[in-house]
Structures are given as structure tokens and as C-alpha cells.
Design a protein around this motif. Structure first.
Motif, PDB file in Angstrom:
ATOM      1  N   ILE A  10       0.644  -1.227  -0.004  1.00 17.86           N
ATOM      2  CA  ILE A  10      -0.163   0.061  -0.020  1.00 17.86           C
ATOM      3  C   ILE A  10       0.977   1.241   0.080  1.00 17.86           C
ATOM      4  CG2 ILE A  10      -1.739   1.221   1.157  1.00 17.86           C
ATOM      5  CD1 ILE A  10      -2.581  -1.702   2.521  1.00 17.86           C
ATOM      6  N   CYS A  11       0.504   2.220  -0.715  1.00 24.82           N
ATOM      7  CA  CYS A  11       1.343   3.326  -0.825  1.00 24.82           C
ATOM      8  C   CYS A  11       0.348   4.661  -0.618  1.00 24.82           C
ATOM      9  CB  CYS A  11       1.972   3.720  -2.257  1.00 24.82           C
ATOM     10  SG  CYS A  11       2.846   5.191  -2.274  1.00 24.82           S
ATOM     11  N   VAL A  12       0.871   5.424   0.467  1.00 29.34           N
ATOM     12  CA  VAL A  12       0.016   6.567   0.762  1.00 29.34           C
ATOM     13  C   VAL A  12       1.038   7.702   0.282  1.00 29.34           C
ATOM     14  CG1 VAL A  12      -1.081   8.196   2.470  1.00 29.34           C
ATOM     15  CG2 VAL A  12      -1.351   5.743   2.315  1.00 29.34           C
ATOM     16  N   ALA A  13       0.844   8.734  -0.624  1.00 31.72           N
ATOM     17  CA  ALA A  13       1.715   9.727  -1.232  1.00 31.72           C
ATOM     18  C   ALA A  13       1.258  10.957  -1.260  1.00 31.72           C
ATOM     19  CB  ALA A  13       2.283   9.175  -2.496  1.00 31.72           C
ATOM     20  N   GLU A  14       1.903  12.009  -1.533  1.00 33.62           N
ATOM     21  CA  GLU A  14       1.258  13.251  -1.844  1.00 33.62           C
ATOM     22  C   GLU A  14       0.707  13.365  -3.202  1.00 33.62           C
ATOM     23  OE1 GLU A  14       4.286  16.061  -1.401  1.00 33.62           O
ATOM     24  OE2 GLU A  14       3.947  16.612   0.613  1.00 33.62           O
ATOM     25  N   SER A  15      -0.580  14.066  -3.533  1.00 35.53           N
ATOM     26  CA  SER A  15      -1.253  14.003  -4.522  1.00 35.53           C
ATOM     27  C   SER A  15      -0.652  14.959  -5.710  1.00 35.53           C
ATOM     28  CB  SER A  15      -2.611  13.901  -4.310  1.00 35.53           C
ATOM     29  OG  SER A  15      -2.833  15.343  -3.953  1.00 35.53           O
ATOM     30  N   ALA A  16       0.623  15.470  -5.590  1.00 32.54           N
ATOM     31  CA  ALA A  16       1.155  16.281  -6.456  1.00 32.54           C
ATOM     32  C   ALA A  16       2.369  15.710  -7.328  1.00 32.54           C
ATOM     33  CB  ALA A  16       1.540  17.733  -6.018  1.00 32.54           C
ATOM     34  N   CYS A  17       2.457  15.672  -8.646  1.00 32.29           N
ATOM     35  CA  CYS A  17       3.689  15.273  -9.292  1.00 32.29           C
ATOM     36  C   CYS A  17       4.898  15.938  -8.913  1.00 32.29           C
ATOM     37  CB  CYS A  17       3.273  15.119 -10.849  1.00 32.29           C
ATOM     38  SG  CYS A  17       4.601  14.476 -12.013  1.00 32.29           S
ATOM     39  N   LEU A  66       8.109  10.419  -5.815  1.00 32.86           N
ATOM     40  CA  LEU A  66       6.960  11.142  -4.812  1.00 32.86           C
ATOM     41  C   LEU A  66       7.292  11.136  -3.438  1.00 32.86           C
ATOM     42  CD1 LEU A  66       3.882   9.246  -6.334  1.00 32.86           C
ATOM     43  CD2 LEU A  66       4.278  11.545  -6.268  1.00 32.86           C
ATOM     44  N   ARG A  67       6.722  12.141  -2.655  1.00 27.60           N
ATOM     45  CA  ARG A  67       7.099  11.842  -1.068  1.00 27.60           C
ATOM     46  C   ARG A  67       5.856  11.079  -0.503  1.00 27.60           C
ATOM     47  NH1 ARG A  67       5.213  16.264   3.379  1.00 27.60           N
ATOM     48  NH2 ARG A  67       6.235  15.223   5.040  1.00 27.60           N
ATOM     49  N   VAL A  68       6.436   9.793  -0.394  1.00 29.21           N
ATOM     50  CA  VAL A  68       5.507   8.668   0.428  1.00 29.21           C
ATOM     51  C   VAL A  68       5.514   8.815   1.855  1.00 29.21           C
ATOM     52  CG1 VAL A  68       5.677   7.288  -1.719  1.00 29.21           C
ATOM     53  CG2 VAL A  68       6.884   6.924   0.326  1.00 29.21           C
ATOM     54  N   PHE A  69       4.473   8.091   2.431  1.00 23.68           N
ATOM     55  CA  PHE A  69       4.313   8.257   3.976  1.00 23.68           C
ATOM     56  C   PHE A  69       4.463   6.965   4.459  1.00 23.68           C
ATOM     57  CE2 PHE A  69       2.159  11.783   2.393  1.00 23.68           C
ATOM     58  CZ  PHE A  69       2.731  12.846   3.155  1.00 23.68           C
ATOM     59  N   GLU A  70       5.016   6.482   5.678  1.00 22.29           N
ATOM     60  CA  GLU A  70       5.003   5.129   6.057  1.00 22.29           C
ATOM     61  C   GLU A  70       3.559   4.681   6.478  1.00 22.29           C
ATOM     62  OE1 GLU A  70       6.679   2.658  10.005  1.00 22.29           O
ATOM     63  OE2 GLU A  70       7.544   4.994   9.518  1.00 22.29           O
ATOM     64  N   THR A  71       3.218   3.464   6.166  1.00 20.80           N
ATOM     65  CA  THR A  71       1.797   3.021   6.305  1.00 20.80           C
ATOM     66  C   THR A  71       1.948   1.613   7.378  1.00 20.80           C
ATOM     67  OG1 THR A  71       2.111   1.506   4.217  1.00 20.80           O
ATOM     68  CG2 THR A  71       1.083   3.648   4.225  1.00 20.80           C
ATOM     69  N   ARG A  72       1.064   1.658   7.828  1.00 19.37           N
ATOM     70  CA  ARG A  72       0.791   0.233   8.758  1.00 19.37           C
ATOM     71  C   ARG A  72      -0.667  -0.126   8.767  1.00 19.37           C
ATOM     72  NH1 ARG A  72       5.243  -0.817  11.885  1.00 19.37           N
ATOM     73  NH2 ARG A  72       6.503   0.896  12.308  1.00 19.37           N
ATOM     74  N   GLU A  73      -1.015  -1.444   8.550  1.00 18.56           N
ATOM     75  CA  GLU A  73      -2.275  -1.768   8.211  1.00 18.56           C
ATOM     76  C   GLU A  73      -2.806  -2.667   9.622  1.00 18.56           C
ATOM     77  OE1 GLU A  73      -5.026  -4.802   5.356  1.00 18.56           O
ATOM     78  OE2 GLU A  73      -3.104  -4.194   5.007  1.00 18.56           O
ATOM     79  N   MET A  74      -3.572  -2.255  10.452  1.00 16.47           N
ATOM     80  CA  MET A  74      -4.104  -2.812  11.392  1.00 16.47           C
ATOM     81  C   MET A  74      -5.659  -2.885  11.599  1.00 16.47           C
ATOM     82  SD  MET A  74      -1.392  -1.178  14.209  1.00 16.47           S
ATOM     83  CE  MET A  74      -2.628  -0.243  15.044  1.00 16.47           C
ATOM     84  N   ASP A  75      -6.020  -4.270  12.105  1.00 17.24           N
ATOM     85  CA  ASP A  75      -7.502  -4.451  11.958  1.00 17.24           C
ATOM     86  C   ASP A  75      -8.407  -3.936  10.541  1.00 17.24           C
ATOM     87  OD1 ASP A  75      -7.454  -5.647  14.480  1.00 17.24           O
ATOM     88  OD2 ASP A  75      -7.270  -3.466  15.352  1.00 17.24           O
ATOM     89  N   ASP A  76      -7.805  -4.064   9.709  1.00 22.22           N
ATOM     90  CA  ASP A  76      -8.289  -3.786   8.371  1.00 22.22           C
ATOM     91  C   ASP A  76      -8.409  -2.320   7.995  1.00 22.22           C
ATOM     92  OD1 ASP A  76      -9.012  -6.376   7.379  1.00 22.22           O
ATOM     93  OD2 ASP A  76     -10.563  -6.415   8.560  1.00 22.22           O
ATOM     94  N   LEU A  77      -7.441  -1.441   8.721  1.00 20.93           N
ATOM     95  CA  LEU A  77      -7.474  -0.086   8.587  1.00 20.93           C
ATOM     96  C   LEU A  77      -6.015   0.279   8.165  1.00 20.93           C
ATOM     97  CD1 LEU A  77      -9.142   1.275  11.718  1.00 20.93           C
ATOM     98  CD2 LEU A  77     -10.073   1.239   9.549  1.00 20.93           C
TER      99      LEU A  77
END
Length: 80
Positions: A10-17, A66-77
Motif C-alpha cells: 500500500i502506498c500513501v503519497a502526496e497527490s502532486a507530481c 513522490l513523497r510517500v508516507f510510512e503505512t501500517r495496516e491494523m484491523d483492516d485499517l
């Protein structure tokens, strides 16, 4: 922007190129192709690590990322 690549990352990133600074969201025409986020204006493709992995006409620039953010998945979130 939030998306998942073909390996389930899963990737969470800023939405600007980072190339021209344009919007990457679906309302602007951004899309996911083969697990990569594709810029609607110049066709730059970014993988789930934020690295530019392809462009339509030239080799991908190594400094464009892209600037991406660290992600963690817990309890389907997903937390970023």
C-alpha cells in the motif's frame, strides 16, 4: 493518493507530481497501471516506494520521486 501495487504493498503519497507539480488524483486523470501511479500530464509512472520507474519518452529521472508516507495496516485499517 492511496493505491496498492501488484504485490499488495500500500502506498500513501502526496497527490502532486514532483515533476511539474500537477495533480495526480483520478479527478485530474491520474490512474493506476500495472501497480504504478501514472501522472495524467506527462505520463511519469511511480511505484509504491515513490520512485519514478518509467516515462513515455526518456529514461526515468533518478531524482524525481513522490513523497510517500510510512503505512501500517491494523484491523483492516490503513494508517499513514
Amino acid at each position: 493518493m492511496v493505491w496498492c501495487d501488484g504485490k499488495g504493498r500500500i502506498c500513501v503519497a502526496e497527490s502532486a507530481c514532483p515533476h511539474p507539480g500537477s495533480e495526480l488524483g483520478p479527478d485530474a486523470g491520474g490512474k493506476i497501471r500495472d501497480g504504478c501511479l501514472v501522472c495524467p500530464f506527462h505520463g511519469y509512472e511511480y511505484d509504491a516506494t515513490g520512485r519514478c520507474v518509467a516515462t513515455p519518452y526518456t529514461p526515468p529521472p533518478k531524482a524525481t520521486q513522490l513523497r510517500v508516507f510510512e503505512t501500517r495496516e491494523m484491523d483492516d485499517l490503513i494508517f499513514a
